[in-house]
Write a protein that holds these residues in place. Structure first.
Motif, PDB file in Angstrom:
ATOM      1  N   LEU A  26       0.872  -1.309  -0.239  1.00 39.84           N
ATOM      2  CA  LEU A  26       0.179  -0.010   0.009  1.00 39.84           C
ATOM      3  C   LEU A  26       0.852   1.115  -0.187  1.00 39.84           C
ATOM      4  CD1 LEU A  26      -2.683  -0.915   2.495  1.00 39.84           C
ATOM      5  CD2 LEU A  26      -2.909  -1.174  -0.122  1.00 39.84           C
ATOM      6  N   THR A  30       0.555   4.215  -2.478  1.00 44.28           N
ATOM      7  CA  THR A  30       0.242   5.566  -2.051  1.00 44.28           C
ATOM      8  C   THR A  30       1.258   6.476  -2.675  1.00 44.28           C
ATOM      9  OG1 THR A  30      -0.451   4.614   0.108  1.00 44.28           O
ATOM     10  CG2 THR A  30      -0.035   6.997  -0.123  1.00 44.28           C
ATOM     11  N   ILE A 244      -1.021   0.734   7.381  1.00 47.04           N
ATOM     12  CA  ILE A 244      -1.952   0.547   6.665  1.00 47.04           C
ATOM     13  C   ILE A 244      -3.346   1.262   6.429  1.00 47.04           C
ATOM     14  CG2 ILE A 244      -3.759  -1.208   6.382  1.00 47.04           C
ATOM     15  CD1 ILE A 244      -1.608  -3.502   7.131  1.00 47.04           C
ATOM     16  N   CYS A 247      -2.441   4.663   4.686  1.00 46.61           N
ATOM     17  CA  CYS A 247      -2.359   4.707   3.303  1.00 46.61           C
ATOM     18  C   CYS A 247      -3.653   4.263   2.765  1.00 46.61           C
ATOM     19  CB  CYS A 247      -1.480   3.308   2.866  1.00 46.61           C
ATOM     20  SG  CYS A 247       0.278   3.618   3.331  1.00 46.61           S
ATOM     21  N   LEU A 248      -4.741   3.448   3.428  1.00 41.68           N
ATOM     22  CA  LEU A 248      -5.865   3.295   3.030  1.00 41.68           C
ATOM     23  C   LEU A 248      -6.749   4.599   2.773  1.00 41.68           C
ATOM     24  CD1 LEU A 248      -7.064  -0.023   4.764  1.00 41.68           C
ATOM     25  CD2 LEU A 248      -6.602   0.383   2.439  1.00 41.68           C
ATOM     26  N   LEU A 251      -5.905   5.995  -0.442  1.00 36.18           N
ATOM     27  CA  LEU A 251      -6.044   5.026  -1.447  1.00 36.18           C
ATOM     28  C   LEU A 251      -7.583   5.013  -1.711  1.00 36.18           C
ATOM     29  CD1 LEU A 251      -3.567   2.255  -1.149  1.00 36.18           C
ATOM     30  CD2 LEU A 251      -3.453   4.156  -2.814  1.00 36.18           C
TER      31      LEU A 251
END
Length: 323
Positions: A26, A30, A244, A247-248, A251
């Motif tokens: 990820l 990113t 995580i 980054c989520l 994204l």
């Protein structure tokens, strides 16, 4: 019957490696997304993501070294269970210090998101910063307290109380700031076209990002309070989960929110969630990109393409964080 300490530590290393692989993937996605954004976006978000990755990497390397010492180097001398029982081990202390640094940085990002979305209101942000700094100090005090214990000593009552406080405050900061962000978006956008249906993608991103981290901390707190060795699993898993989650957020905004079609309906949720990062709460107005003709009573065709330039006195969105 609880899981033995050596098995819990081995399982923690396996899961940490698994989640670290997810975080690393990820992270590169990113960076690819941020490479196409403005300089301001890259200067703010790229260093944070890179720092989270560096801390998670250092944490994983330390845990690998500890695993080699416990299961390979010293397996015939003191054994893995005795090795992991030494809370004053320098590698164990370094691992816990990195965990505290990672969670404090994550909480700082959450407080910052709450700060920019509330119009950079210091009256609302200063208490959060004070709680964040105090919580970080408590965490590092726990590391110092563990360094004073003997090789096979248990955690003192004072250190145990501080650990409980650290976990509780960490979860409190995450939940409180997430609720504040969601409420701010709701109060400023509920009367926009589309109503609550237009807000749904925003709540998905905000609540999911906060729930993933808060649930992990809650599991860590519960395992610690019941005295389960599962605590060591969560201690090793949370550092990559922090990355995580960060980054989520980026994204999800880029690939999902308002990304189904370039229509006016899809552009509104995108503007809402992107304003989360810049603190902008502005009204997005859709404009057709094709020239439009209007017939009046004299059958005269008037070209309205000038409206594309904003001559209709309608405010154009000022959101510059378009993911």
């Amino acid at each position: 019957m609880g899981i033995p300490l050596d098995k819990a530590s081995f399982l923690a290393l396996f899961l940490e490696t698994l989640f670290y692989g997810v975080f690393l993937t990820l992270y590169w996605l990113t960076l690819f997304v941020l490479s196409k954004k403005t300089d301001i976006q890259r200067q703010v978000l790229t260093p944070v993501a890179t720092l989270l990755l560096c801390i998670a990497t250092a944490h994983l390397v330390i845990d690998f070294v500890r695993g080699l010492e416990a299961f390979v180097v010293k397996v015939d001398t003191i054994g893995a269970d005795t090795y992991y029982s030494n809370l004053a081990s320098p590698l164990d202390l370094a691992s816990k210090a990195l965990y505290i640094t990672q969670t404090t940085l994550a909480d700082g990002v959450v407080v910052w998101r709450c700060y920019v979305l509330n119009g950079k209101n210091l009256l609302l942000t200063i208490p959060g910063c004070i709680v964040l700094l105090v919580n970080g100090a408590i965490g590092y005090y726990v590391v110092w307290s563990l360094s004073r214990t003997g090789p096979l000593s248990n955690v003192s009552d004072a250190a145990s109380a501080c650990i409980t406080t650290f976990y509780t405050v960490t979860m409190f900061i995450s939940v409180t700031c997430t609720i504040s962000i969601a409420w701010r978006i709701y109060t400023t956008r509920r009367f926009m076209p589309g109503g609550l249906a237009a807000l749904l993608p925003v709540f998905i991103v905000v609540i999911e990002s906060g729930a993933l981290y808060a649930t992990s901390v809650l599991a860590l707190l519960i395992t610690f309070l019941i005295g389960s060795n599962g605590e060591y699993i969560m201690l090793d898993v949370i550092p990559p989960i922090v990355g995580i989650t960060f980054c989520l957020i980026i994204l999800q905004v880029h690939f999902h929110v308002g990304g189904n079609s370039p229509t006016e309906q899809s552009s509104e949720p995108r503007g809402m969630i992107t304003s989360l990062f810049r603190g902008r709460v502005t009204r997005d107005v859709g404009f057709s990109m094709e020239p439009m003709a209007v017939h009046i009573t004299q059958e005269t065709e008037i070209d309205q393409s000038d409206m594309m330039g904003g001559k209709n006195n309608q405010p154009v969105s000022g959101c510059i964080f378009q993911l």
